[in-house]
Motif scaffolding. Structure first.
Motif, PDB file in Angstrom:
ATOM      1  N   LYS A  40      10.022  42.501  45.812  1.00  0.00           N
ATOM      2  CA  LYS A  40      11.339  42.339  45.685  1.00  0.00           C
ATOM      3  C   LYS A  40      11.648  40.799  45.747  1.00  0.00           C
ATOM      4  O   LYS A  40      12.272  39.909  44.982  1.00  0.00           O
ATOM      5  CB  LYS A  40      12.115  42.940  46.605  1.00  0.00           C
ATOM      6  CG  LYS A  40      12.517  44.340  46.378  1.00  0.00           C
ATOM      7  CD  LYS A  40      13.120  45.044  47.580  1.00  0.00           C
ATOM      8  CE  LYS A  40      13.483  46.612  47.141  1.00  0.00           C
ATOM      9  NZ  LYS A  40      14.095  47.226  48.356  1.00  0.00           N
ATOM     10  N   ALA A  41      10.754  40.014  46.818  1.00  0.00           N
ATOM     11  CA  ALA A  41      10.783  38.639  46.708  1.00  0.00           C
ATOM     12  C   ALA A  41      10.440  37.940  45.586  1.00  0.00           C
ATOM     13  O   ALA A  41      11.140  36.967  45.048  1.00  0.00           O
ATOM     14  CB  ALA A  41       9.808  38.095  47.817  1.00  0.00           C
ATOM     15  N   ILE A  42       9.460  38.533  44.739  1.00  0.00           N
ATOM     16  CA  ILE A  42       9.040  37.727  43.553  1.00  0.00           C
ATOM     17  C   ILE A  42      10.309  37.823  42.417  1.00  0.00           C
ATOM     18  O   ILE A  42      10.556  36.781  41.771  1.00  0.00           O
ATOM     19  CB  ILE A  42       7.820  38.305  42.923  1.00  0.00           C
ATOM     20  CG1 ILE A  42       6.614  38.306  43.799  1.00  0.00           C
ATOM     21  CG2 ILE A  42       7.816  37.880  41.325  1.00  0.00           C
ATOM     22  CD1 ILE A  42       5.560  38.985  43.163  1.00  0.00           C
ATOM     23  N   ARG A  43      10.836  39.085  42.666  1.00  0.00           N
ATOM     24  CA  ARG A  43      12.192  39.129  41.468  1.00  0.00           C
ATOM     25  C   ARG A  43      13.256  38.109  41.804  1.00  0.00           C
ATOM     26  O   ARG A  43      13.954  37.645  41.031  1.00  0.00           O
ATOM     27  CB  ARG A  43      12.454  40.531  41.708  1.00  0.00           C
ATOM     28  CG  ARG A  43      13.902  41.054  40.889  1.00  0.00           C
ATOM     29  CD  ARG A  43      14.102  42.503  40.865  1.00  0.00           C
ATOM     30  NE  ARG A  43      14.567  43.008  42.086  1.00  0.00           N
ATOM     31  CZ  ARG A  43      14.695  44.229  42.109  1.00  0.00           C
ATOM     32  NH1 ARG A  43      14.558  45.127  41.041  1.00  0.00           N
ATOM     33  NH2 ARG A  43      15.127  44.935  43.318  1.00  0.00           N
ATOM     34  N   ALA A  44      13.235  38.041  43.338  1.00  0.00           N
ATOM     35  CA  ALA A  44      14.352  37.187  43.644  1.00  0.00           C
ATOM     36  C   ALA A  44      14.319  35.602  43.305  1.00  0.00           C
ATOM     37  O   ALA A  44      15.094  35.051  42.942  1.00  0.00           O
ATOM     38  CB  ALA A  44      14.529  37.319  45.236  1.00  0.00           C
ATOM     39  N   PHE A  45      12.931  35.278  43.366  1.00  0.00           N
ATOM     40  CA  PHE A  45      12.485  33.769  42.918  1.00  0.00           C
ATOM     41  C   PHE A  45      12.747  33.616  41.605  1.00  0.00           C
ATOM     42  O   PHE A  45      13.270  32.709  41.065  1.00  0.00           O
ATOM     43  CB  PHE A  45      10.911  33.766  43.166  1.00  0.00           C
ATOM     44  CG  PHE A  45      10.753  32.312  42.952  1.00  0.00           C
ATOM     45  CD1 PHE A  45      10.878  31.100  43.483  1.00  0.00           C
ATOM     46  CD2 PHE A  45       9.597  32.368  41.826  1.00  0.00           C
ATOM     47  CE1 PHE A  45      10.309  30.069  43.159  1.00  0.00           C
ATOM     48  CE2 PHE A  45       9.224  31.061  41.342  1.00  0.00           C
ATOM     49  CZ  PHE A  45       9.502  30.006  42.106  1.00  0.00           C
ATOM     50  N   CYS A  46      12.673  34.785  40.646  1.00  0.00           N
ATOM     51  CA  CYS A  46      12.765  34.619  39.145  1.00  0.00           C
ATOM     52  C   CYS A  46      14.272  34.570  38.790  1.00  0.00           C
ATOM     53  O   CYS A  46      14.648  33.521  38.164  1.00  0.00           O
ATOM     54  CB  CYS A  46      12.321  35.719  38.423  1.00  0.00           C
ATOM     55  SG  CYS A  46      10.574  35.887  38.396  1.00  0.00           S
ATOM     56  N   TYR A  47      15.213  35.345  39.590  1.00  0.00           N
ATOM     57  CA  TYR A  47      16.565  34.987  39.404  1.00  0.00           C
ATOM     58  C   TYR A  47      17.217  33.814  39.953  1.00  0.00           C
ATOM     59  O   TYR A  47      17.962  33.079  39.405  1.00  0.00           O
ATOM     60  CB  TYR A  47      17.327  36.119  40.017  1.00  0.00           C
ATOM     61  CG  TYR A  47      17.585  37.527  39.379  1.00  0.00           C
ATOM     62  CD1 TYR A  47      18.167  37.505  38.169  1.00  0.00           C
ATOM     63  CD2 TYR A  47      16.886  38.578  39.536  1.00  0.00           C
ATOM     64  CE1 TYR A  47      18.436  38.566  37.430  1.00  0.00           C
ATOM     65  CE2 TYR A  47      17.147  39.872  38.835  1.00  0.00           C
ATOM     66  CZ  TYR A  47      17.751  39.808  37.641  1.00  0.00           C
ATOM     67  OH  TYR A  47      18.012  40.848  37.034  1.00  0.00           O
TER      68      TYR A  47
END
Length: 687
Positions: A148-155
């Motif tokens: 989820k943190a990786i996804r947040a970084f992408c957004y």
């Protein structure tokens, strides 16, 4: 086995499902356990998420591509600190983009970040879905928090580059194929996306481990730091417009002030969690190196055990298949020899180089006033020299060639990409404390002073007012984070971009005219001749130099002989000047003067290098020729500003238009961008 329905070219380009073999086997890491993994079928997601070991391999694969090449290739400059120095003329994409000259109909825009980020987002969506169906456990929960943190970084990357973007939080094969928004998603409110990814991290951050062997994976501290950074962006300024009408673009915060306050508090709490956690600190001086130098030297050497206390998260990059353009562009340049021929395609604005306070150890780490070049003909037996440069070719220094470990290929650099540092946490905390309390608190001052003290300027006390303190933080971030790709978008979120651009343009004019704050900047330097060791791991930092202000000394160095028979006598004259400045001259020492305001290629500077022994290639540098062949001074340019500072169609930040160029447009069909396949994706206003 799950099946993926056939999708149009738009989705194939933007939402990619690589195999776990591709995602994990070629994972950007130096760790054997990251690399030595078996192959799996990418479509067999049910079997992947049947056990935690294979699920973890999938999560590791989600790290690949989260810092795409164009982040540094196209957007690593233009922050009033680092600038492009591409070859050819000023009419090329990197130079235009660093000057905010975007064009949706030519290659002068960014074409790959969007697709790269949504490729990773699709992988993270698959992982979130698969992990959510597994039995809860400490490891399962940690993997879920990590992805989820990786996804947040992408957004976060998408929003700071493009503004409002499509909101996709389900895997493609779980979405309704009959829904037009599945295949052709529209822009969604960035505030809604920010709120969701912030909530994701808040709910799961404590499930992550406190420490990691290399910090190439997200830890609890790193994720708290990421939460703070994203929250500040969500609370900060950005270019906003009416998504329904496409009009009214202007720099503003979100309209809900209560939420803005909440976001600053979330960031404040997240920073405090890292600071009070007791596991992180600033790297301090050791072995004769300042703390800042010791940090970056060991980072380049991949001595991560030394730097992990400060670098909370760095993206793994190692080997011929994973070297990113980050390392290729950010260095001082080298001509032949052990390092091979590598051009530096970025340079540091001299106004930035001269902005540091006396004693600030960060200047000569972040900036190099030298480049590596051969003395004679460039043969294997030749001598390589760290040749002193002028103000129009000060180059990046944190990731210099000599500090690195030997690369896998001539054009490769085995450099990880730094993302989050403890000094960033301290400065974010100083910022949140200042904002929430209407001025700097004791905690805010303490956080800022920790950074300044490590840099060697602990006597420079911060101002007391809220706005003045925030300005001090802006400047401190420049001194601290040059070349780390935060500054450009930080200035936007703090609503300082327009004012900082205007101030930088004026500062460069003042420097060119030698007026204002630069009225007393010496014109001449006397550089010491220094041989380059041509070995990886060379701890060399900076060429010794003396700045000349005495008219008699200046007159003496200006009298450069053009006959080699007179070189020895000239060196005796220079040695006398050096001795007069309190430096010891040993047998064999040589010095050469440089007019810092002329072009590196000027007749005077070229003759001065000849007098110290340069014969072959003495008038060129391994940096894009837009810059180093041009002067900095207006006097040295016939009474007018050089075009790279101020000129018709050129000049610093010539394309900047407030309320337009703070974000990048999507490229049109002629530029080959995959977004042209999505008829529902609206263009940035003004293009």
């Amino acid at each position: 086995m799950k099946k993926i329905y056939k999708t149009p070219r738009f989705i194939k380009k933007l939402i990619i499902l690589p195999s776990i073999f591709a995602a994990v086997l070629f994972m950007n890491s130096c760790s054997d356990d990251f690399l030595d993994q078996p192959a799996y079928n990418s479509l067999d997601t049910e079997s992947v998420f049947n056990n935690l070991d294979t699920a973890e391999m999938f999560v590791l694969g989600c790290y690949r591509g989260i810092v795409p090449t164009e982040m540094y290739y196209q957007l690593g400059a233009g922050d009033t600190v680092t600038h492009s120095a591409e070859d050819g003329s000023t009419n090329n994409s990197k130079y235009n983009i660093c000057n905010y000259q975007y064009d949706a109909y030519t290659p002068n825009t960014v074409t790959g970040i969007y697709s790269a980020m949504y490729a990773v987002i699709e992988r993270t969506n698959i992982a979130v879905s698969g992990l959510s169906k597994m039995e809860a456990s400490a490891k399962r929960d940690a993997l879920l928090a990590e992805v989820k943190a990786i996804r947040a970084f992408c957004y976060y990357n998408l929003i700071r580059v493009y503004g409002d973007v499509p909101s996709v939080f389900k895997p493609l094969d779980e979405m309704d194929p009959n829904d037009p928004n599945t295949l052709y998603p529209k822009r969604a409110s960035r505030d809604e996306i920010y709120d969701r990814i912030i909530a994701d991290i808040q709910e799961s951050v404590n499930n992550l481990p406190v420490s990691s062997q290399s910090n190439e994976r997200l830890t609890r501290q790193a994720t708290y730091a990421l939460l703070a950074r994203i929250s500040l962006y969500a609370a900060g300024y950005s270019l906003r417009w009416d998504l329904n009408t496409g009009g009214g673009a202007m720099m503003s915060r979100r309209s809900d002030n209560n939420r803005v306050q909440q976001l600053y508090q979330i960031a404040d709490n997240a920073c405090a969690a890292v600071i009070n956690g007791g596991t992180n600190s600033l790297v301090q001086s050791q072995g004769g190196k300042s703390g800042f130098e010791y940090l970056w030297y060991n980072f380049c050497q991949r001595n991560f055990g030394v730097v992990n206390q400060e670098i909370l998260w760095h993206i793994a990059e190692y080997g011929p298949n994973t070297n990113s353009s980050f390392g290729v562009y950010a260095h001082p340049g080298s001509r032949g020899g052990t390092y091979g021929s590598r051009k530096a395609l970025q340079f540091m604005l001299p106004s930035y180089y001269l902005s540091f306070n006396p004693g600030d150890t960060r200047r000569d780490v972040s900036c190099t006033s030298y480049s590596i070049y051969f003395l004679n003909n460039g043969s294997a037996s030749d001598t390589w020299v760290d040749v002193g440069t002028t103000y129009s070719c000060i180059m990046p220094g944190k990731f210099r060639l000599g500090w690195c470990v030997e690369p896998q290929a001539a054009d490769g650099r085995n450099l990880n990409i730094p993302i989050l540092r403890y000094s960033d946490v301290l400065l974010m905390y100083a910022e949140t404390q200042n904002y929430l309390n209407g001025g700097p608190t004791a905690a805010a001052i303490s956080a800022l002073m920790q950074v300044r003290t490590r840099a060697g300027i602990g006597t420079l006390q911060p101002p007391s007012g809220q706005d003045a303190f925030e300005k001090a933080i802006v400047q401190e971030r420049k001194w601290e984070f040059a070349g780390e790709f935060n500054l450009r978008t930080d200035l936007i979120r703090m609503n300082r971009l327009a004012s900082e651009i205007a101030a930088t343009k004026q500062a460069m004019k003042n420097l060119s005219n030698r007026t204002g704050e630069f009225a007393n900047v010496p014109v001449y330097r006397l550089y010491k001749y220094h041989k380059n060791a041509q070995i990886y791991g060379d701890p060399f930092l900076a060429v010794t130099y003396i700045e000349l202000t005495d008219p008699a000394e200046i007159a003496a160095v200006q009298n450069v002989p053009t006959n080699s028979a007179n070189y020895a006598a000239y060196q005796e004259t220079l040695a006398g000047i050096v001795t007069a400045h309190g430096q010891t001259v040993q047998q064999g020492d040589k010095w050469y003067p440089v007019n810092m305001f002329q072009a590196y290629t000027s007749t005077f500077n070229g003759n001065a290098r000849k007098a110290v022994g340069f014969t072959g290639g003495f008038n060129t540098l391994q940096i894009g020729n837009i810059i180093y062949t041009k002067p900095t001074g207006s006097f040295e340019n016939g009474g007018t500003y050089p075009n790279w500072i101020e000129g018709g169609g050129d000049g610093l930040f010539y394309g900047f238009v407030p309320n337009k160029t703070e974000l990048l447009p999507f490229a049109a069909a002629s530029a080959g961008h995959p977004l042209v396949d999505n008829p529902n994706l609206t263009q940035l206003p003004g293009y």
